[in-house]
Design an enzyme around this catalytic site. Structure first.
Site, short mmCIF file in Angstrom:
data_model
loop_
_atom_site.label_atom_id
_atom_site.label_comp_id
_atom_site.label_asym_id
_atom_site.label_seq_id
_atom_site.Cartn_x
_atom_site.Cartn_y
_atom_site.Cartn_z
N GLY A 148 0.81 -1.21 0.00
CA GLY A 148 0.00 0.00 0.00
C GLY A 148 0.84 1.26 0.00
O GLY A 148 1.90 1.34 -0.62
N CYS A 149 0.38 2.27 0.77
CA CYS A 149 1.00 3.59 0.74
C CYS A 149 2.46 3.57 1.17
O CYS A 149 3.25 4.42 0.77
CB CYS A 149 0.23 4.55 1.63
SG CYS A 149 -1.49 4.83 1.10
N VAL A 150 2.83 2.61 2.01
CA VAL A 150 4.21 2.57 2.53
C VAL A 150 5.21 2.12 1.47
O VAL A 150 6.43 2.27 1.65
CB VAL A 150 4.29 1.66 3.77
CG1 VAL A 150 4.34 0.18 3.39
CG2 VAL A 150 5.47 2.02 4.67
N ALA A 151 4.73 1.56 0.36
CA ALA A 151 5.62 0.91 -0.60
C ALA A 151 6.56 1.86 -1.32
O ALA A 151 7.59 1.43 -1.85
CB ALA A 151 4.80 0.12 -1.63
#
Length: 365
Positions: A148-151
């Protein structure tokens, strides 16, 4: 581990960031008008649309399809076919832009890491780009789904970790997110209403070089990645992610994310910096994922940042929305493009995502 100048020759370098946005653009007013038509007669959803519009800060977003196309009923298979077609085109544009900025050709790339959480394919998108762009036959590929966004930050970390072992290599990180294609037309939950106005579409690619490759190129600019750090928060799986349903990916988005940031992030950042002989006072640049207004406010508050420290994150949020894993890379591009960093400056790049987890990277210009 010291972060003095003597260590710089051994650190991987971020050489360039390229980005791409789809051609369709909708102002937030146009998006909300479309949502009102979609959920006509559903009073609670309509009231929530208005409340979110007033607080979300996003002025407009680039979308994979024209706004009106999102009204038609669609199966998971149809959405995913659209994702594959649009993601390939956007991914190609972002890769070409990053390579051009770095002064490199596809055959110079030794490794490709591809991240996304908004569509699936096998072979993965990076394989199709090998054919399309002419990467070498021996290029190493690592597709990653689900971060998700952390990638965006996690991808930079995985790429540069590998480059420490292979300092003569050059790697490419590609993020493509088409969040709009995951819209659940029959879901009037708060999470879906917020996601429909916050998340956006786009792609970003990062060229990173091992220390030997960077020295050999002789090109100035970019930022060294001195260290990376990952933090997993146990028993928080319910905070963020997808429920996979017959109609596709249904968003899971808890209101507890800002509270988690406030509870953990200062301690985690301080510990990360202390291991490298630094404190927050030594960090001039904060490259933070555009998770939404409450997340950015929580980061600024808990880290006690100066008022303008997250200006580029706020600007990116307002102009293009939250592009999931690509968002922090759009912000990174702005830091590299604009004359804001001086040689020797330290920066911290940071993002959050499903798990719940955070990832950080310590940069030096």
């Amino acid at each position: 581990m010291s972060t003095g100048h003597h260590e710089m020759p051994f650190a991987p370098m971020i050489a360039a960031v390229g980005t791409a946005l789809p051609p369709h653009y909708a102002t937030q007013e146009e998006t909300c008008a479309g949502l009102r038509r979609l959920w006509a007669g559903k009073g609670d959803a309509l009231a929530l649309v208005e409340r979110v519009q007033r607080s979300i800060e996003v002025r407009g977003r680039h979308l994979a399809m024209p706004v009106e196309a999102y009204h038609a009923a669609s199966t998971f298979a149809e959405q995913n076919r659209r994702w594959n077609a649009c993601a390939l085109e956007l991914g190609e544009r972002a890769c070409r832009a990053a390579l051009e900025r770095a002064g490199l050709l596809p055959e110079d790339i030794d490794q490709i890491v591809f991240v996304s959480v908004t569509g699936i394919s096998a072979p993965s998108l990076d394989a199709r780009l090998v054919n399309r762009l002419g990467f070498r036959r021996d290029v190493k590929r690592t597709p990653i789904f689900g971060l998700g966004c952390v990638a965006g930050v996690a991808g930079v970390a995985r790429v540069t970790d590998t480059l420490r072992a292979f300092p003569a290599h050059t790697s490419l990180l590609l993020s493509v997110e088409l969040c709009s294609l995951t819209l659940q037309r029959d879901d009037t939950s708060a999470a879906n209403v917020i996601a429909a106005q916050l998340f956006a579409d786009g792609a970003a690619a990062v060229v990173a070089r091992g220390a030997q490759a960077a020295r050999k190129s002789g090109r100035a600019g970019g930022a060294a990645v001195l260290a990376t750090h990952a933090v997993f928060y146990p028993d928080t799986e319910h905070i963020m992610g997808w429920d996979v349903v017959d109609s596709g990916f249904r968003v899971v988005l808890s209101a507890g994310v800002p509270a988690l940031v406030r509870e953990h992030v200062r301690r985690d950042v301080d510990a990360f910096l202390a291991r490298h002989g630094l404190s927050r006072r030594d960090v001039r640049h904060w490259i933070v994922h555009t998770g939404g207004p409450k997340v950015l406010e929580a980061v600024a508050e808990t880290l006690e940042l100066p008022g303008d420290a997250l200006d580029r994150s706020w600007r990116s949020l307002r102009e293009i929305g939250n592009v999931s894993s690509a968002s922090v890379l759009f912000v990174l591009r702005d830091f590299l493009d604009e004359p804001c960093a001086r040689p020797g400056d330290h920066g911290v790049m940071m993002a959050f995502g499903p798990g719940f987890c955070s990832e950080m990277a310590l940069l030096r210009w």
